[in-house]
Write a protein that holds these residues in place. Structure first.
Motif, PDB file in Angstrom:
ATOM      1  N   LEU A 178       0.775  -1.092   0.020  1.00 60.19           N
ATOM      2  CA  LEU A 178       0.116  -0.003   0.047  1.00 60.19           C
ATOM      3  C   LEU A 178       0.816   1.173   0.050  1.00 60.19           C
ATOM      4  O   LEU A 178       1.959   1.368   0.582  1.00 60.19           O
ATOM      5  N   SER A 179       0.280   2.320  -0.616  1.00 60.37           N
ATOM      6  CA  SER A 179       1.263   3.446  -0.791  1.00 60.37           C
ATOM      7  C   SER A 179       1.128   4.393   0.376  1.00 60.37           C
ATOM      8  O   SER A 179       1.839   5.397   0.683  1.00 60.37           O
ATOM      9  N   VAL A 180      -0.270   4.112   0.992  1.00 59.14           N
ATOM     10  CA  VAL A 180      -0.624   4.985   2.279  1.00 59.14           C
ATOM     11  C   VAL A 180      -0.036   4.288   3.605  1.00 59.14           C
ATOM     12  O   VAL A 180      -0.324   3.133   3.777  1.00 59.14           O
ATOM     13  N   ASP A 181       0.761   5.068   4.508  1.00 61.62           N
ATOM     14  CA  ASP A 181       1.153   4.616   5.700  1.00 61.62           C
ATOM     15  C   ASP A 181      -0.218   4.752   6.657  1.00 61.62           C
ATOM     16  O   ASP A 181      -0.167   6.067   7.213  1.00 61.62           O
ATOM     17  N   PHE A 182      -0.965   4.016   7.089  1.00 64.09           N
ATOM     18  CA  PHE A 182      -1.696   4.323   7.738  1.00 64.09           C
ATOM     19  C   PHE A 182      -1.536   4.542   9.310  1.00 64.09           C
ATOM     20  O   PHE A 182      -2.232   5.257  10.162  1.00 64.09           O
ATOM     21  N   GLY A 183      -0.271   4.034   9.647  1.00 63.54           N
ATOM     22  CA  GLY A 183       0.114   4.180  11.030  1.00 63.54           C
ATOM     23  C   GLY A 183       0.414   5.770  11.446  1.00 63.54           C
ATOM     24  O   GLY A 183       0.489   6.110  12.437  1.00 63.54           O
ATOM     25  N   CYS A 184       0.606   6.616  10.215  1.00 64.59           N
ATOM     26  CA  CYS A 184       1.025   8.041  10.594  1.00 64.59           C
ATOM     27  C   CYS A 184      -0.002   8.918   9.643  1.00 64.59           C
ATOM     28  O   CYS A 184       0.267   9.954   9.364  1.00 64.59           O
ATOM     29  N   LEU A 185      -1.278   8.283   9.411  1.00 63.84           N
ATOM     30  CA  LEU A 185      -2.222   8.984   8.297  1.00 63.84           C
ATOM     31  C   LEU A 185      -2.901  10.005   9.522  1.00 63.84           C
ATOM     32  O   LEU A 185      -3.262  10.070  10.546  1.00 63.84           O
ATOM     33  N   ARG A 186      -2.654  11.353   8.972  1.00 62.71           N
ATOM     34  CA  ARG A 186      -3.311  12.652   9.834  1.00 62.71           C
ATOM     35  C   ARG A 186      -4.396  13.643   9.041  1.00 62.71           C
ATOM     36  O   ARG A 186      -5.169  13.772   9.513  1.00 62.71           O
ATOM     37  N   ASP A 187      -3.931  13.850   7.724  1.00 67.44           N
ATOM     38  CA  ASP A 187      -4.619  14.767   6.944  1.00 67.44           C
ATOM     39  C   ASP A 187      -5.173  13.836   5.482  1.00 67.44           C
ATOM     40  O   ASP A 187      -4.362  13.324   5.243  1.00 67.44           O
ATOM     41  N   VAL A 188      -6.340  14.022   5.413  1.00 63.90           N
ATOM     42  CA  VAL A 188      -7.071  13.368   4.181  1.00 63.90           C
ATOM     43  C   VAL A 188      -8.003  14.485   3.887  1.00 63.90           C
ATOM     44  O   VAL A 188      -8.149  15.538   3.982  1.00 63.90           O
ATOM     45  N   SER A 189      -8.470  13.908   2.489  1.00 63.41           N
ATOM     46  CA  SER A 189      -9.424  14.604   1.902  1.00 63.41           C
ATOM     47  C   SER A 189     -10.680  13.737   1.391  1.00 63.41           C
ATOM     48  O   SER A 189     -10.519  12.721   1.040  1.00 63.41           O
ATOM     49  N   VAL A 190     -11.722  14.384   1.340  1.00 63.38           N
ATOM     50  CA  VAL A 190     -13.211  13.640   1.217  1.00 63.38           C
ATOM     51  C   VAL A 190     -13.550  14.080  -0.300  1.00 63.38           C
ATOM     52  O   VAL A 190     -13.552  15.385  -0.598  1.00 63.38           O
TER      53      VAL A 190
END
Length: 286
Positions: free
Chosen positions: A250-262
């Motif tokens: 996976l390209s996203v590291d969910f362990g340090c996920l802070r900012d997202v977009s809907v």
């Protein structure tokens, strides 16, 4: 008051000494060029250091805005890259007219920035919560992405918060395609490694190499095509042996996920409704 007067009277000579020292220093640096240059350079160095600290503090408090800007810019680059790949594919196939619908996919795309307020990685069905809700225009089944790629789908919504069904959930099923090949399948998670997922139902006749990138296919009302999912690290077979089962880093590291977009583009829901209406029409005709 008497105590203050007594204190000043007792230490009067010290105040006179400090005043004379101050006058001497002023005269020294004002009427001597060498000492004056030393004072100016030292003052500039101190002022520069103070300004540097001030700038660091300001930058710290503006990190969120900069992260959102970088995330938004990354999404724009993803969209441009997808358009370029589609145009190159059409040109390689010697097609004289490029279908304008390929480019209209992103015309109405809008993204609403949000912060992750809670997250989990060690469960079989992980969920994450963001600080945007129905008051911000968020609705169930909207897509969630970040600057690194695919995150998940809005599951439940309240006035000010939303629960997201991320990729790291056994109930997550997202249509994906192998970049550059056109072959697609669906992404799922086995509940083990939070950095890996699997792409199922890839046709046996599909041609691709290990290390190829996987992205959203656009065959749904939730995500536009071209959003990065991850990279193929292993090629295996499905349980029945009729298709491939690909391991995806996976390209996203969910362990340090802070900012997202809907992804708040409603045209995808319109496409879904049109597709469902077409299927119902065909079912009635049969």
């Amino acid at each position: 008051m008497q105590n203050l007067i007594a204190f000043l009277t007792k230490n009067f000579h010290w105040f006179v000494f400090l005043l004379l020292e101050l006058i001497s220093v002023v005269l020294l640096f004002r009427y001597n060029s060498y000492q004056g240059s030393v004072w100016i350079s030292s003052a500039n160095a101190i002022a520069g250091k103070v300004y540097e600290w001030q700038s660091s503090v300001e930058q710290f408090f503006h990190l969120t805005d900069r992260a959102w800007q970088l995330e938004h810019r990354n999404m724009e680059l993803e969209q441009r890259l997808w358009r370029a790949r589609q145009q190159l594919l059409e040109l390689q196939q010697d097609t004289a007219v490029i279908d304008s619908t390929l480019y209209s996919v992103f015309d109405n795309l809008q993204m609403l920035s949000a912060k992750v307020v809670s997250n989990s990685l060690n469960r079989h069905d992980n969920l994450l919560t963001i600080d945007r809700g129905s008051d911000d225009g968020v609705q169930p089944d909207m897509g969630v992405v970040c600057g690194m790629g695919l995150v998940g789908v809005i599951y439940m919504v309240s006035d000010h918060y939303s629960v997201v069904l991320p990729v790291l959930n056994s109930h997550s099923r997202i249509s994906c395609a192998i970049r550059g090949s056109g072959y697609f399948g669906y992404l799922m998670w086995d509940g083990k490694n939070p950095t890996e997922a699997y792409m199922e139902d890839v046709p046996r006749h599909a041609q691709f190499d290990k290390g190829a990138w996987v992205e959203t296919s656009g065959y749904s009302s939730i995500f536009p095509p071209g959003i990065t999912v991850g990279q193929i690290t292993d090629i295996g077979n499905s349980i029945d042996g009729l298709s491939y089962r690909l391991k995806i880093k996976l390209s996203v590291d969910f362990g340090c996920l802070r900012d997202v977009s809907v992804v708040t583009d409603r045209s995808f829901s319109e496409r879904l409704q049109l597709m469902m209406a077409a299927r119902d029409s065909m079912a009635l005709a049969n």
